[in-house]
Design a protein around this motif. Structure first.
Motif, PDB file in Angstrom:
ATOM      1  N   UNK A 134       8.059   2.888   5.205  1.00 29.34           N
ATOM      2  CA  UNK A 134       9.042   3.794   4.605  1.00 29.34           C
ATOM      3  C   UNK A 134       8.402   5.172   4.457  1.00 29.34           C
ATOM      4  N   UNK A 135       9.104   6.210   4.915  1.00 27.19           N
ATOM      5  CA  UNK A 135       8.651   7.588   4.739  1.00 27.19           C
ATOM      6  C   UNK A 135       9.547   8.286   3.730  1.00 27.19           C
ATOM      7  N   UNK A 136       8.933   8.908   2.727  1.00 27.34           N
ATOM      8  CA  UNK A 136       9.675   9.624   1.681  1.00 27.34           C
ATOM      9  C   UNK A 136       9.196  11.069   1.659  1.00 27.34           C
ATOM     10  N   UNK A 137      10.136  12.008   1.660  1.00 25.64           N
ATOM     11  CA  UNK A 137       9.776  13.433   1.617  1.00 25.64           C
ATOM     12  C   UNK A 137      10.528  14.132   0.496  1.00 25.64           C
ATOM     13  N   UNK A 138       9.810  14.488  -0.562  1.00 28.18           N
ATOM     14  CA  UNK A 138      10.375  15.316  -1.637  1.00 28.18           C
ATOM     15  C   UNK A 138       9.606  16.628  -1.751  1.00 28.18           C
ATOM     16  N   UNK A 139       8.864  16.988  -0.702  1.00 25.08           N
ATOM     17  CA  UNK A 139       8.054  18.213  -0.731  1.00 25.08           C
ATOM     18  C   UNK A 139       8.851  19.376  -0.150  1.00 25.08           C
ATOM     19  N   UNK A 140       8.775  19.565   1.166  1.00 26.17           N
ATOM     20  CA  UNK A 140       9.539  20.601   1.855  1.00 26.17           C
ATOM     21  C   UNK A 140       9.942  20.064   3.224  1.00 26.17           C
ATOM     22  N   UNK A 141      11.153  20.421   3.665  1.00 29.91           N
ATOM     23  CA  UNK A 141      11.684  19.885   4.901  1.00 29.91           C
ATOM     24  C   UNK A 141      10.822  20.120   6.129  1.00 29.91           C
ATOM     25  N   UNK A 162      -3.739   4.921  -1.211  1.00 30.19           N
ATOM     26  CA  UNK A 162      -4.635   5.738  -0.392  1.00 30.19           C
ATOM     27  C   UNK A 162      -4.047   7.135  -0.336  1.00 30.19           C
ATOM     28  N   UNK A 163      -4.893   8.116  -0.064  1.00 26.47           N
ATOM     29  CA  UNK A 163      -4.421   9.499  -0.106  1.00 26.47           C
ATOM     30  C   UNK A 163      -5.162  10.357   0.900  1.00 26.47           C
ATOM     31  N   UNK A 164      -4.468  11.403   1.331  1.00 29.02           N
ATOM     32  CA  UNK A 164      -5.090  12.448   2.144  1.00 29.02           C
ATOM     33  C   UNK A 164      -4.554  13.794   1.701  1.00 29.02           C
ATOM     34  N   UNK A 165      -5.446  14.728   1.531  1.00 29.26           N
ATOM     35  CA  UNK A 165      -5.121  16.138   1.332  1.00 29.26           C
ATOM     36  C   UNK A 165      -6.203  16.933   2.045  1.00 29.26           C
ATOM     37  N   UNK A 209       5.347  12.165   0.892  1.00 29.50           N
ATOM     38  CA  UNK A 209       4.855  13.488   1.276  1.00 29.50           C
ATOM     39  C   UNK A 209       4.906  14.435   0.082  1.00 29.50           C
ATOM     40  N   UNK A 210       3.740  15.036  -0.241  1.00 33.17           N
ATOM     41  CA  UNK A 210       3.659  15.976  -1.365  1.00 33.17           C
ATOM     42  C   UNK A 210       2.768  17.169  -1.037  1.00 33.17           C
ATOM     43  N   UNK A 211       2.692  17.533   0.231  1.00 35.62           N
ATOM     44  CA  UNK A 211       1.921  18.691   0.659  1.00 35.62           C
ATOM     45  C   UNK A 211       2.676  19.980   0.355  1.00 35.62           C
ATOM     46  N   UNK A 212       1.934  21.053   0.138  1.00 36.45           N
ATOM     47  CA  UNK A 212       2.557  22.370   0.066  1.00 36.45           C
ATOM     48  C   UNK A 212       2.871  22.848   1.471  1.00 36.45           C
ATOM     49  N   UNK A 223       0.834  -1.207   0.000  1.00 32.42           N
ATOM     50  CA  UNK A 223       0.000   0.000   0.000  1.00 32.42           C
ATOM     51  C   UNK A 223       0.863   1.250   0.000  1.00 32.42           C
ATOM     52  N   UNK A 224       0.541   2.156  -0.890  1.00 34.21           N
ATOM     53  CA  UNK A 224       1.203   3.457  -1.004  1.00 34.21           C
ATOM     54  C   UNK A 224       0.282   4.532  -0.459  1.00 34.21           C
ATOM     55  N   UNK A 225       0.780   5.322   0.484  1.00 34.40           N
ATOM     56  CA  UNK A 225       0.011   6.435   1.035  1.00 34.40           C
ATOM     57  C   UNK A 225       0.558   7.755   0.540  1.00 34.40           C
ATOM     58  N   UNK A 226      -0.302   8.590  -0.031  1.00 33.14           N
ATOM     59  CA  UNK A 226       0.096   9.877  -0.591  1.00 33.14           C
ATOM     60  C   UNK A 226      -0.459  10.997   0.285  1.00 33.14           C
ATOM     61  N   UNK A 227       0.430  11.782   0.875  1.00 38.65           N
ATOM     62  CA  UNK A 227       0.019  12.961   1.628  1.00 38.65           C
ATOM     63  C   UNK A 227       0.131  14.172   0.707  1.00 38.65           C
ATOM     64  N   UNK A 228      -1.000  14.606   0.182  1.00 37.27           N
ATOM     65  CA  UNK A 228      -1.011  15.727  -0.755  1.00 37.27           C
ATOM     66  C   UNK A 228      -1.224  15.237  -2.171  1.00 37.27           C
ATOM     67  N   UNK A 229      -2.479  15.163  -2.585  1.00 44.58           N
ATOM     68  CA  UNK A 229      -2.806  14.612  -3.904  1.00 44.58           C
ATOM     69  C   UNK A 229      -2.969  15.748  -4.914  1.00 44.58           C
ATOM     70  N   UNK A 230      -1.919  16.566  -5.041  1.00 38.72           N
ATOM     71  CA  UNK A 230      -1.922  17.656  -6.008  1.00 38.72           C
ATOM     72  C   UNK A 230      -1.244  17.249  -7.298  1.00 38.72           C
ATOM     73  N   UNK A 231      -0.586  18.215  -7.942  1.00 43.45           N
ATOM     74  CA  UNK A 231       0.024  17.937  -9.245  1.00 43.45           C
ATOM     75  C   UNK A 231       1.087  16.853  -9.174  1.00 43.45           C
TER      76      UNK A 231
END
Length: 318
Positions: free
Chosen positions: A230-237, A172-175, A205-208, A147-155
């Protein structure tokens, strides 16, 4: 006319655009060192009427802009830049222009998956082990069926989600304000933040970054994740509490992390994630690609030329 191109860490900006289009009377200086200290920044660029910055690497708050009376045009790569006080710049008569950003979007999606795969297959640690003469020291995580969880389902998040389904993952996703219909359009199921953290094998993580998202992943949230998660962050620190993440890795609370963004960049020598176990780090490379730089700096040259004609383009508003 003098133009300063800041944040050219890789000495790549010069080859990414045809700067000669600015004319023989324009001198372009490429600055490679970070200038995060306000005094050092002001002293270095005080005589430049045109400054080009790369994304959010160098902040321009109002108090810095007020100390740059020669500055008339500030160009940021990308279509927006929260590190620039656009309102104060406008009051001071400084034009702020942006550039296109679709190439950066694609690069971020690709780098997100590079980090997901690197963390799932322990690429960084196995590279070090192989160089040291050790062979096959870990067992990788299969993504298919996970299962992949997406925080921030934007662009960005929506594209990462679609690739997740291509890997055979459920998504699954949450925004904020995300509803079931929009989530379903991207092959995802809308869930609460807590359920996403509990159920996901990979959390990306893909939240603004904003007041509501700052620190949204802290010690409590990390404790909800699977011990193999596993936690991955390519959004903002600042979206992730970095000290809490480092502690979770040291304590074995989560399986691994992969991080491309940091609260302070470049990340300082004593950053807590530098010595965290099972943590893959990259230095904010998600948008750093040839295509992105060609778009960024090609558009930046267009911005300067348009401003020289008295017809500024891609002007940012407060």
């Amino acid at each position: 006319m003098r133009v300063a191109v800041l944040d050219d860490y890789q000495s790549a900006a010069g080859a990414a655009a045809d700067w000669s289009l600015l004319g023989p009377d324009t001198d372009v200086d490429f600055l490679h060192e970070p200038l995060s200290d306000p005094d050092a920044l002001v002293n270095r660029i005080r005589d430049y009427p045109v400054v080009i910055v790369n994304r959010e690497r160098t902040p321009f708050p109002g108090e810095v802009l007020e100390r740059l009376p020669a500055l008339r045009l500030l160009v940021t790569t990308g279509p927006s830049n929260p590190a620039i006080d656009v309102g104060r710049a406008t009051e001071l008569g400084i034009t702020v222009s942006g550039t296109g950003g679709m190439s950066a979007l694609h690069g971020t999606v690709e780098h997100t998956w590079a980090l997901i795969l690197a963390a799932a297959r322990h690429v960084a640690s196995e590279d070090r082990a192989t160089r040291a003469g050790r062979w096959q020291t870990t067992v990788g995580l299969d993504l298919h069926g996970r299962r992949l969880g997406i925080l921030g389902l934007g662009n960005v998040g929506s594209r990462v989600a679609r690739l997740g389904t291509a890997f055979g993952m459920s998504v699954v996703a949450w925004s904020p304000n995300l509803d079931a219909e929009r989530a379903g359009q991207h092959g995802a199921l809308a869930v609460s933040v807590d359920d996403l953290l509990r159920e996901s094998d990979v959390v990306s993580v893909h939240l603004k970054l904003g007041e509501r998202s700052r620190g949204v992943i802290g010690a409590r949230e990390l404790a909800l994740m699977k011990p193999t998660g596993i936690l991955v962050n390519t959004a903002r620190g600042p979206i992730v509490d970095e000290a809490a993440l480092a502690a979770a890795l040291h304590d074995g609370m989560i399986g691994a992390a992969a991080v491309d963004v940091y609260s302070t960049e470049p990340a300082p020598a004593d950053h807590p994630l530098r010595d965290a176990p099972r943590c893959t780090l990259s230095p904010h490379l998600a948008f750093v690609t040839e295509a992105t730089y060609r778009q960024f700096y090609g558009d930046a040259v267009e911005d300067v030329r348009a401003w020289q004609r008295g017809e500024p383009v891609r002007v940012l508003r407060p």
